[in-house]
Motif scaffolding. Sequence first.
Motif, PDB file in Angstrom:
ATOM      1  N   LEU A  16       0.812  -1.291  -0.165  1.00  0.00           N
ATOM      2  CA  LEU A  16      -0.221   0.185   0.001  1.00  0.00           C
ATOM      3  C   LEU A  16       0.766   1.152   0.113  1.00  0.00           C
ATOM      4  O   LEU A  16       0.448   2.371  -0.776  1.00  0.00           O
ATOM      5  N   GLY A  17       1.840   1.310   0.930  1.00  0.00           N
ATOM      6  CA  GLY A  17       2.872   2.404   0.840  1.00  0.00           C
ATOM      7  C   GLY A  17       3.493   2.831  -0.495  1.00  0.00           C
ATOM      8  O   GLY A  17       3.651   3.892  -1.157  1.00  0.00           O
ATOM      9  N   LEU A  18       3.938   1.450  -0.973  1.00  0.00           N
ATOM     10  CA  LEU A  18       4.538   1.452  -2.367  1.00  0.00           C
ATOM     11  C   LEU A  18       3.738   2.149  -3.426  1.00  0.00           C
ATOM     12  O   LEU A  18       4.001   2.973  -4.502  1.00  0.00           O
ATOM     13  N   PHE A  19       2.590   1.730  -3.475  1.00  0.00           N
ATOM     14  CA  PHE A  19       1.269   2.242  -4.432  1.00  0.00           C
ATOM     15  C   PHE A  19       1.045   3.586  -4.131  1.00  0.00           C
ATOM     16  O   PHE A  19       0.854   4.417  -4.983  1.00  0.00           O
ATOM     17  N   GLY A  20       0.989   4.226  -2.935  1.00  0.00           N
ATOM     18  CA  GLY A  20       0.814   5.392  -2.395  1.00  0.00           C
ATOM     19  C   GLY A  20       1.731   6.363  -3.019  1.00  0.00           C
ATOM     20  O   GLY A  20       1.770   7.649  -3.516  1.00  0.00           O
ATOM     21  N   THR A  21       3.133   5.695  -2.934  1.00  0.00           N
ATOM     22  CA  THR A  21       4.502   6.607  -3.479  1.00  0.00           C
ATOM     23  C   THR A  21       4.340   6.705  -4.993  1.00  0.00           C
ATOM     24  O   THR A  21       4.486   7.796  -5.532  1.00  0.00           O
ATOM     25  N   ILE A  22       4.104   5.668  -5.721  1.00  0.00           N
ATOM     26  CA  ILE A  22       3.915   5.668  -7.165  1.00  0.00           C
ATOM     27  C   ILE A  22       2.942   6.421  -7.488  1.00  0.00           C
ATOM     28  O   ILE A  22       2.914   7.215  -8.512  1.00  0.00           O
ATOM     29  N   GLN A  23       1.747   6.177  -7.063  1.00  0.00           N
ATOM     30  CA  GLN A  23       0.462   7.062  -7.563  1.00  0.00           C
ATOM     31  C   GLN A  23       0.215   8.432  -6.965  1.00  0.00           C
ATOM     32  O   GLN A  23      -0.855   9.010  -7.017  1.00  0.00           O
ATOM     33  N   ARG A  55      -0.153   9.227  -3.772  1.00  0.00           N
ATOM     34  CA  ARG A  55      -1.199   9.151  -2.456  1.00  0.00           C
ATOM     35  C   ARG A  55      -0.517   9.336  -1.570  1.00  0.00           C
ATOM     36  O   ARG A  55      -0.241   8.567  -0.554  1.00  0.00           O
ATOM     37  N   PRO A  56      -0.472  10.562  -0.814  1.00  0.00           N
ATOM     38  CA  PRO A  56       0.192  10.843   0.604  1.00  0.00           C
ATOM     39  C   PRO A  56      -0.607   9.887   1.420  1.00  0.00           C
ATOM     40  O   PRO A  56      -0.009   9.660   2.618  1.00  0.00           O
ATOM     41  N   ARG A  57      -1.848   9.970   1.747  1.00  0.00           N
ATOM     42  CA  ARG A  57      -2.563   9.173   2.704  1.00  0.00           C
ATOM     43  C   ARG A  57      -1.985   7.691   2.629  1.00  0.00           C
ATOM     44  O   ARG A  57      -1.904   7.286   4.099  1.00  0.00           O
ATOM     45  N   TYR A  58      -1.998   7.032   1.691  1.00  0.00           N
ATOM     46  CA  TYR A  58      -1.452   5.831   1.923  1.00  0.00           C
ATOM     47  C   TYR A  58       0.068   5.640   2.497  1.00  0.00           C
ATOM     48  O   TYR A  58       0.264   4.733   3.259  1.00  0.00           O
ATOM     49  N   ILE A  59       0.776   6.466   2.049  1.00  0.00           N
ATOM     50  CA  ILE A  59       2.262   6.850   2.874  1.00  0.00           C
ATOM     51  C   ILE A  59       2.084   7.047   4.235  1.00  0.00           C
ATOM     52  O   ILE A  59       2.811   6.599   4.963  1.00  0.00           O
ATOM     53  N   VAL A  60       1.033   7.813   4.683  1.00  0.00           N
ATOM     54  CA  VAL A  60       1.104   8.043   6.336  1.00  0.00           C
ATOM     55  C   VAL A  60       0.592   6.865   6.838  1.00  0.00           C
ATOM     56  O   VAL A  60       0.777   6.415   7.749  1.00  0.00           O
ATOM     57  N   VAL A  61      -0.487   5.986   6.106  1.00  0.00           N
ATOM     58  CA  VAL A  61      -1.009   4.660   6.816  1.00  0.00           C
ATOM     59  C   VAL A  61       0.355   3.749   7.000  1.00  0.00           C
ATOM     60  O   VAL A  61       0.698   3.095   8.026  1.00  0.00           O
ATOM     61  N   TYR A  62       1.323   3.859   6.048  1.00  0.00           N
ATOM     62  CA  TYR A  62       2.394   2.952   5.976  1.00  0.00           C
ATOM     63  C   TYR A  62       3.318   3.548   7.302  1.00  0.00           C
ATOM     64  O   TYR A  62       3.797   2.660   7.920  1.00  0.00           O
ATOM     65  N   ALA A  63       3.470   4.710   7.478  1.00  0.00           N
ATOM     66  CA  ALA A  63       4.215   5.405   8.386  1.00  0.00           C
ATOM     67  C   ALA A  63       3.737   4.962   9.932  1.00  0.00           C
ATOM     68  O   ALA A  63       4.381   4.649  10.770  1.00  0.00           O
ATOM     69  N   ILE A  64       2.402   5.064   9.849  1.00  0.00           N
ATOM     70  CA  ILE A  64       1.787   4.618  11.279  1.00  0.00           C
ATOM     71  C   ILE A  64       1.881   3.160  11.419  1.00  0.00           C
ATOM     72  O   ILE A  64       2.050   2.672  12.450  1.00  0.00           O
ATOM     73  N   TRP A  65       1.741   2.263  10.700  1.00  0.00           N
ATOM     74  CA  TRP A  65       2.092   0.942  10.610  1.00  0.00           C
ATOM     75  C   TRP A  65       3.472   0.671  10.958  1.00  0.00           C
ATOM     76  O   TRP A  65       3.550  -0.383  11.723  1.00  0.00           O
ATOM     77  N   THR A  66       4.314   1.330  10.693  1.00  0.00           N
ATOM     78  CA  THR A  66       6.010   1.166  11.119  1.00  0.00           C
ATOM     79  C   THR A  66       5.992   1.120  12.587  1.00  0.00           C
ATOM     80  O   THR A  66       6.829   0.030  13.074  1.00  0.00           O
ATOM     81  N   ALA A  67       5.258   1.930  13.298  1.00  0.00           N
ATOM     82  CA  ALA A  67       5.383   1.843  14.770  1.00  0.00           C
ATOM     83  C   ALA A  67       4.694   0.684  15.355  1.00  0.00           C
ATOM     84  O   ALA A  67       5.161   0.236  16.351  1.00  0.00           O
ATOM     85  N   VAL A  68       3.535   0.211  14.781  1.00  0.00           N
ATOM     86  CA  VAL A  68       2.964  -1.087  15.216  1.00  0.00           C
ATOM     87  C   VAL A  68       3.949  -2.177  14.788  1.00  0.00           C
ATOM     88  O   VAL A  68       4.334  -3.182  15.924  1.00  0.00           O
ATOM     89  N   TRP A  69       4.304  -1.967  13.664  1.00  0.00           N
ATOM     90  CA  TRP A  69       5.457  -3.193  13.198  1.00  0.00           C
ATOM     91  C   TRP A  69       6.784  -3.156  14.182  1.00  0.00           C
ATOM     92  O   TRP A  69       7.032  -4.244  14.664  1.00  0.00           O
ATOM     93  N   VAL A  70       7.047  -2.050  14.480  1.00  0.00           N
ATOM     94  CA  VAL A  70       8.234  -2.029  15.681  1.00  0.00           C
ATOM     95  C   VAL A  70       7.929  -2.558  16.783  1.00  0.00           C
ATOM     96  O   VAL A  70       8.700  -3.180  17.642  1.00  0.00           O
ATOM     97  N   THR A  71       6.721  -2.181  17.432  1.00  0.00           N
ATOM     98  CA  THR A  71       6.126  -2.774  18.734  1.00  0.00           C
ATOM     99  C   THR A  71       6.236  -4.454  18.634  1.00  0.00           C
ATOM    100  O   THR A  71       6.557  -4.898  19.668  1.00  0.00           O
TER     101      THR A  71
END
Length: 203
Positions: free
Chosen positions: A46-53, A55-71
């Motif tokens: 989703l983050g990759l798609f948001g970067t190519i297309q 779509r900043p909102r998709y990248i924000v979702v990816y950024a938020i998920w990274t916090a969950v992934w680190v946890t």
Amino acid sequence: HGCRSYNSLFPSPSQLAALERQVFDFLGYQWAPILANFLHIIIVILGLFGTIQYRPRYIVVYAIWTAVWVTWNIFIICFYLEVGGLSKDSELLTFNISRHQSWWSENGPGCVRKEASMSGIKGLDNHSYISVIGCALEYRYIEVMHSSFQILIALVGFVYACYVVSVFTEEEDSFDFIGGFDPFPLYHVNEKPTNLLFKQTYL
């Protein structure tokens, strides 16, 4: 948008690392990590798609998920290091469905797997005892290294995601500034003076 093609590659290492981890978790029947890895791969795509297309909102979702992934990966580290009452021998990661452990517990570097028959013991016919010897590195440390690497990639991905969002936001702001304050909009048509129109119709 010249930076888009360069920055669109930032989730790729994270995706490859998650796929590699997913393979070994499947081999070890670690159902909780399998589910977490699957979600992570989806969010990375989703983050990759948001970067190519664009779509900043998709990248924000990816950024938020990274916090969950680190946890999540910090929890995995604590699980295998048995921090806070956790036990690496528990069935927590398999949802108490099976007694499987990490695939690395029997297939780590230097490990030799020996299977001894237990048919002579009453009540344990057709069962076998598996012992693993000669491991150069204990499997829990391999899992800890995997999780630490995931944390490192997630932090790098978070920094790139924030950078890409900031670049996209600046581009949108500059575009709005140039087009939003145009005194002569595109749809504006210069009208002829009314007296000139009257002369033309009279002629």
